[in-house]
Motif scaffolding. Structure first.
Motif, mmCIF file in Angstrom:
data_model
loop_
_atom_site.group_PDB
_atom_site.id
_atom_site.type_symbol
_atom_site.label_atom_id
_atom_site.label_comp_id
_atom_site.label_asym_id
_atom_site.label_seq_id
_atom_site.Cartn_x
_atom_site.Cartn_y
_atom_site.Cartn_z
ATOM 1 N N THR A 167 0.698 5.625 -0.619
ATOM 2 C CA THR A 167 -0.108 6.824 -0.858
ATOM 3 C C THR A 167 0.767 7.873 -1.546
ATOM 4 N N ALA A 201 -4.807 10.722 -8.923
ATOM 5 C CA ALA A 201 -4.756 9.332 -9.361
ATOM 6 C C ALA A 201 -4.373 9.208 -10.829
ATOM 7 N N THR A 251 -4.490 -0.043 -9.968
ATOM 8 C CA THR A 251 -5.114 1.236 -10.313
ATOM 9 C C THR A 251 -5.200 2.119 -9.071
ATOM 10 N N PRO A 252 -4.618 3.301 -9.104
ATOM 11 C CA PRO A 252 -4.668 4.210 -7.945
ATOM 12 C C PRO A 252 -6.100 4.641 -7.631
ATOM 13 N N GLU A 253 -6.401 4.768 -6.324
ATOM 14 C CA GLU A 253 -7.725 5.224 -5.887
ATOM 15 C C GLU A 253 -7.623 6.665 -5.387
ATOM 16 N N CYS A 292 -3.779 10.163 -3.828
ATOM 17 C CA CYS A 292 -4.357 8.863 -4.175
ATOM 18 C C CYS A 292 -3.633 7.755 -3.426
ATOM 19 N N ARG A 293 -4.219 6.550 -3.491
ATOM 20 C CA ARG A 293 -3.651 5.394 -2.802
ATOM 21 C C ARG A 293 -3.608 4.229 -3.785
ATOM 22 N N LEU A 294 -2.536 3.475 -3.722
ATOM 23 C CA LEU A 294 -2.360 2.312 -4.586
ATOM 24 C C LEU A 294 -2.178 1.080 -3.715
ATOM 25 N N ARG A 295 -3.039 0.095 -3.932
ATOM 26 C CA ARG A 295 -2.940 -1.184 -3.235
ATOM 27 C C ARG A 295 -2.810 -2.302 -4.252
ATOM 28 N N GLU A 355 0.859 -1.183 0.000
ATOM 29 C CA GLU A 355 0.000 0.000 0.000
ATOM 30 C C GLU A 355 0.893 1.229 0.000
#
Length: 334
Positions: free
Chosen positions: A245, A250, A263-265, A272-275, A243
């Motif tokens: 940020t 995004a 896909t970044p949220e 944005c955050r990428l998991r 995870e």
């Protein structure tokens, strides 16, 4: 006058592929036929699927427009060489966005290239060094085109393979699909001797040979080559859930990272955050994150946090050493 109808149609098609409108009288003069024959030839091209548009007027005009499907093109020597060189340059690296369809196009083009043009393509590519965005190992385009051709034609493929531990073997396979991860090319195929499905890193393949023996395609367990490769890589490698940020939108981050990372949220903060999950080396993921032109924070896993910290420390030491060397060189020059 061109009396051979097929040859005349090819000449007419070649003229129409020039981005301009051709008056009927000019086409008739070029082909050495009557305007009536030109109209009949235009109708024949339309029946073959070429979208030829006619304009009204004293002389009338014709031009080739975009259609729902793309029929075969007629290329001159320079155009064929340019396209082949471009496809070969891209195919040699697993560049993001270059998928199996591009390699199939290269295979089809090189299959029909005259010997004199094939030699020009090879010579030109050997004399140039492309600056690519891919950071994976380079691959001989011929290897990819042989694999693509055998997969499309359902033809058994034989090749030499070097495993990760250095073990070398000969493989006889039924190729299914080529898959690009953005860094590397992989071949998903059924291994005849091992009686099971396998994935092969294409940069470890040598001496690919199309045997000419046809086969009836088997059903892939997952039904999708990309999914089969993903599952295979997860079984072979330790996987990390991560995870991160970012202090950027995004769409900004998505445009600068490989799609397979996730896909970044968007976040309420504007960042944005990428998991996701990655089975590749965390050091490489750290390097790709460092290439982004924005600040980011790695939340997990600890292995990726350490990789980013170590990379940052290494870059800081290099910058400090470079600054010191530069200052010394400047003092000496004075």
């Amino acid at each position: 006058m061109t009396t051979d109808t097929p040859a005349r149609l090819l000449t007419l098609l070649s003229l129409l592929q020039t981005p301009r409108e051709w008056p009927g009288g000019e086409l008739a003069d070029r082909l050495g036929v009557s305007r009536r024959t030109v109209r009949r030839d235009i109708d024949r091209l339309r029946e073959l699927g070429y979208p030829v548009q006619a304009s009204k007027g004293a002389d009338g005009g014709y031009r080739l427009v975009a259609g729902k499907a793309m029929p075969p093109l007629v290329l001159d020597d320079e155009e064929a060489v340019a396209i082949a060189v471009g496809l070969r340059a891209g195919a040699g690296h697993a560049v993001e966005g270059l998928d199996e369809a591009s390699v199939r196009a290269l295979a089809k083009l090189e299959q029909v290239l005259p010997g004199r043009l094939r030699h020009r393509v090879t010579t030109l590519q050997a004399a140039t060094t492309p600056l690519t965005s891919g950071d994976g190992p380079s691959i001989a385009p011929e290897t990819l085109t042989v694999m693509a051709s055998t997969a499309a034609g359902h033809e058994r493929l034989r090749f030499a393979y070097r495993a990760a531990d250095g073990t070398e073997s000969r493989r006889l396979t039924e190729p299914y699909r080529l898959v690009s991860t953005g860094r590397r090319w992989y071949l998903v195929a059924y291994d005849i001797d091992r009686d099971d499905w396998r994935t092969f890193r294409v940069d470890r393949v040598s001496e690919p040979f199309a045997t000419g023996a046809r086969f009836v395609p088997r059903e892939l367990p997952t039904g999708n080559a990309a999914e089969f490769l993903r599952q295979s890589m997860q079984r072979q490698q330790e996987s990390y859930d991560f995870e991160v940020t970012f202090a950027a939108p995004a769409d900004f981050v998505a445009a600068r990272l490989p799609k397979w990372l996730g896909t970044p949220e968007p976040l309420d903060t504007g960042g944005c955050r990428l998991r996701g999950s990655v089975g590749d080396a965390v050091q490489w993921v750290a390097f790709r994150l460092a290439m982004l032109e924005c600040d980011f924070v790695v939340r997990e896993p600890e292995e990726l946090v350490r990789a980013v910290r170590d990379l940052g420390a290494r870059l800081s030491r290099a910058a400090a050493a470079g600054a010191g060397a530069g200052a010394g060189a400047g003092a000496g020059a004075e």
